[in-house]
Design a protein around this motif. Structure first.
Motif, PDB file in Angstrom:
ATOM      1  N   LYS A 214       0.813  -1.216   0.000  1.00 13.43           N
ATOM      2  CA  LYS A 214       0.000   0.000   0.000  1.00 13.43           C
ATOM      3  C   LYS A 214       0.847   1.266   0.000  1.00 13.43           C
ATOM      4  O   LYS A 214       0.495   2.277  -0.627  1.00 13.43           O
ATOM      5  CB  LYS A 214      -0.930  -0.017   1.218  1.00 13.43           C
ATOM      6  CG  LYS A 214      -2.048   1.010   1.152  1.00 13.43           C
ATOM      7  CD  LYS A 214      -3.060   0.777   2.262  1.00 13.43           C
ATOM      8  CE  LYS A 214      -4.233   1.752   2.138  1.00 13.43           C
ATOM      9  NZ  LYS A 214      -5.273   1.507   3.168  1.00 13.43           N
ATOM     10  N   GLU A 215       1.985   1.215   0.685  1.00 13.84           N
ATOM     11  CA  GLU A 215       2.832   2.405   0.825  1.00 13.84           C
ATOM     12  C   GLU A 215       3.391   2.886  -0.517  1.00 13.84           C
ATOM     13  O   GLU A 215       3.764   4.061  -0.657  1.00 13.84           O
ATOM     14  CB  GLU A 215       3.983   2.109   1.795  1.00 13.84           C
ATOM     15  CG  GLU A 215       3.560   1.929   3.246  1.00 13.84           C
ATOM     16  CD  GLU A 215       2.836   0.614   3.513  1.00 13.84           C
ATOM     17  OE1 GLU A 215       2.129   0.525   4.532  1.00 13.84           O
ATOM     18  OE2 GLU A 215       2.977  -0.327   2.686  1.00 13.84           O
ATOM     19  N   GLY A 217       1.838   3.553  -3.053  1.00 16.02           N
ATOM     20  CA  GLY A 217       0.916   4.463  -3.706  1.00 16.02           C
ATOM     21  C   GLY A 217       1.208   5.931  -3.483  1.00 16.02           C
ATOM     22  O   GLY A 217       0.683   6.782  -4.210  1.00 16.02           O
ATOM     23  N   TYR A 235      -1.365   1.879 -10.240  1.00 10.99           N
ATOM     24  CA  TYR A 235      -1.968   1.616  -8.931  1.00 10.99           C
ATOM     25  C   TYR A 235      -3.487   1.741  -8.938  1.00 10.99           C
ATOM     26  O   TYR A 235      -4.124   1.744  -7.884  1.00 10.99           O
ATOM     27  CB  TYR A 235      -1.361   2.545  -7.881  1.00 10.99           C
ATOM     28  CG  TYR A 235       0.128   2.352  -7.708  1.00 10.99           C
ATOM     29  CD1 TYR A 235       0.692   1.074  -7.743  1.00 10.99           C
ATOM     30  CD2 TYR A 235       0.978   3.427  -7.524  1.00 10.99           C
ATOM     31  CE1 TYR A 235       2.050   0.890  -7.592  1.00 10.99           C
ATOM     32  CE2 TYR A 235       2.346   3.247  -7.371  1.00 10.99           C
ATOM     33  CZ  TYR A 235       2.872   1.984  -7.405  1.00 10.99           C
ATOM     34  OH  TYR A 235       4.226   1.787  -7.255  1.00 10.99           O
ATOM     35  N   TRP A 238      -5.717  -0.775  -7.318  1.00  9.65           N
ATOM     36  CA  TRP A 238      -5.127  -0.970  -5.989  1.00  9.65           C
ATOM     37  C   TRP A 238      -3.623  -0.859  -6.083  1.00  9.65           C
ATOM     38  O   TRP A 238      -3.046  -1.334  -7.045  1.00  9.65           O
ATOM     39  CB  TRP A 238      -5.513  -2.343  -5.406  1.00  9.65           C
ATOM     40  CG  TRP A 238      -5.240  -2.421  -3.923  1.00  9.65           C
ATOM     41  CD1 TRP A 238      -6.100  -2.098  -2.914  1.00  9.65           C
ATOM     42  CD2 TRP A 238      -4.022  -2.807  -3.288  1.00  9.65           C
ATOM     43  NE1 TRP A 238      -5.481  -2.257  -1.690  1.00  9.65           N
ATOM     44  CE2 TRP A 238      -4.200  -2.695  -1.891  1.00  9.65           C
ATOM     45  CE3 TRP A 238      -2.773  -3.226  -3.763  1.00  9.65           C
ATOM     46  CZ2 TRP A 238      -3.189  -2.981  -0.969  1.00  9.65           C
ATOM     47  CZ3 TRP A 238      -1.763  -3.507  -2.850  1.00  9.65           C
ATOM     48  CH2 TRP A 238      -1.977  -3.387  -1.457  1.00  9.65           C
ATOM     49  N   PRO A 239      -2.989  -0.188  -5.132  1.00  7.90           N
ATOM     50  CA  PRO A 239      -3.538   0.388  -3.894  1.00  7.90           C
ATOM     51  C   PRO A 239      -4.121   1.793  -4.060  1.00  7.90           C
ATOM     52  O   PRO A 239      -4.573   2.385  -3.090  1.00  7.90           O
ATOM     53  CB  PRO A 239      -2.304   0.437  -2.990  1.00  7.90           C
ATOM     54  CG  PRO A 239      -1.158   0.620  -3.933  1.00  7.90           C
ATOM     55  CD  PRO A 239      -1.505  -0.164  -5.163  1.00  7.90           C
ATOM     56  N   ARG A 251      -6.680  10.674  -2.994  1.00 10.58           N
ATOM     57  CA  ARG A 251      -6.422   9.596  -3.947  1.00 10.58           C
ATOM     58  C   ARG A 251      -6.508  10.129  -5.384  1.00 10.58           C
ATOM     59  O   ARG A 251      -7.404  10.920  -5.713  1.00 10.58           O
ATOM     60  CB  ARG A 251      -7.406   8.453  -3.743  1.00 10.58           C
ATOM     61  CG  ARG A 251      -7.398   7.912  -2.330  1.00 10.58           C
ATOM     62  CD  ARG A 251      -8.513   6.909  -2.112  1.00 10.58           C
ATOM     63  NE  ARG A 251      -8.011   5.542  -2.176  1.00 10.58           N
ATOM     64  CZ  ARG A 251      -8.777   4.456  -2.127  1.00 10.58           C
ATOM     65  NH1 ARG A 251     -10.100   4.587  -2.070  1.00 10.58           N
ATOM     66  NH2 ARG A 251      -8.241   3.258  -2.175  1.00 10.58           N
TER      67      ARG A 251
END
Length: 321
Positions: A214-215, A217, A235, A238-239, A251
């Protein structure tokens, strides 16, 4: 090998949508899938509701036996697989390691549907890594499995172009369908008794597609705009790429490279009006953000976000850590 009058007994192993398309292709073309292996059901989403994966759902719909062992290293699980007497095991995005004892069970071994043109992008995230790297094409490789990580001999390949607009979601969907086509080519050949010539991989040309975390992203605005946009595409879904605004995550769902330059520092908003939301990136380049999602909000086009929260996104505001 089997004659055309003797269908192969196939055990299929896979879990997500990518794998379900390969299973569907086998079933729609009359192949004898005697059992399906898939990951155990796990809690997903915010509600942590336990749900079945797409492969399991398809298998149940087609009334196929489903097996969900925690591991295939367990001798009991291996014995259970051997009792099925498979001629061939087809693996696609299964998520469990197949030890040598399992690879040796099917008469024709195990083959894998892999979402890259091996030996490029061995590993867990080949679709995303191909976009991140700026590859112009990728594809599907049907591989004879061995004990290594995507190191087995190659049986068949189909190529797929990567456009400048592709996200991981759009590329995944095309590759999933292509995987079914490539798999049918190999399984039909095996079933018809054709002799396939395995091609060893050149390990000197191999690249590794590490699993996403996740990091990753978090957008690095000091990179050139083309690399920032690749990350946003790679991405999605996801993430999901994100940047920080007043310490909160915003986001970024879609973006473009703008053919203009700026002297503003990386991460600074240089335009925020009806003509666009543009952010400075590295090497004096500029990124246009098309779709974004503010904290606790929905993903919206930049114009809708500016209409609702213009005070947050003003020229001169710096995004990032």
């Amino acid at each position: 090998m089997s004659s055309p009058s003797s269908p192969l007994r196939i055990v299929f192993a896979g879990t997500p949508v990518f794998a379900a398309e390969s299973l569907r292709a086998l079933l729609q073309n009359g192949h004898d899938v005697v059992a399906v292996y898939t990951q155990p059901d796990r809690p997903t989403g915010r509600g942590r509701k336990v749900e079945s994966g797409p492969v399991k759902e398809l298998a149940i719909d087609r009334q196929l036996p489903v097996y969900q062992p925690l591991s295939l290293r367990d001798p009991a699980a291996q014995a259970e697989l051997a009792e099925l007497q498979p001629d061939l095991m087809v693996v696609a995005a299964y998520g469990l390691i197949l030890p040598q004892a399992v690879l040796d069970i099917p008469r024709l071994g195990c083959i894998n549907v892999h979402g890259s043109l091996l030996p490029r992008w061995r590993g867990a995230a080949p679709i995303q890594r191909a976009i991140l790297a700026g590859d112009r094409e990728t594809g599907i490789t049907i591989m004879q499995m061995d004990a290594g990580l995507d190191t087995g001999d190659m049986l068949y390949k189909l190529t797929c172009p990567i456009s400048g607009h592709d996200t991981s979601a759009s590329l995944h969907d095309r590759l999933a369908l292509l995987g079914g086509d490539a798999l049918l080519h190999v399984v039909d050949a095996l079933e018809n008794g054709e002799i396939l010539t395995p091609e060893p991989q050149d390990s000197a040309q191999a690249t590794y597609a590490a699993k996403l975390v996740k990091e990753e992203g978090l957008v690095n605005w000091s990179l050139p705009a083309i690399e920032v946009v690749r990350a946003i595409r790679a991405y999605n879904p996801w993430p999901v790429a994100y940047t920080l605004l007043q310490g909160q995550a915003v986001r970024l769902w879609s973006a473009r490279v703008i053919e203009e330059t700026t002297t503003a520092p990386a991460g600074m908003i240089v335009q925020a009006d009806r003509k666009g939301l543009r952010v400075a990136a590295g090497n004096s380049t500029v990124v246009a953000i098309d779709t974004l999602q503010l904290p606790n909000g929905k993903a919206l086009g930049y114009a809708d976000v500016l209409n609702a929260r213009r005070e947050l996104l003003q020229p001169g505001v710096v995004l990032g850590a």
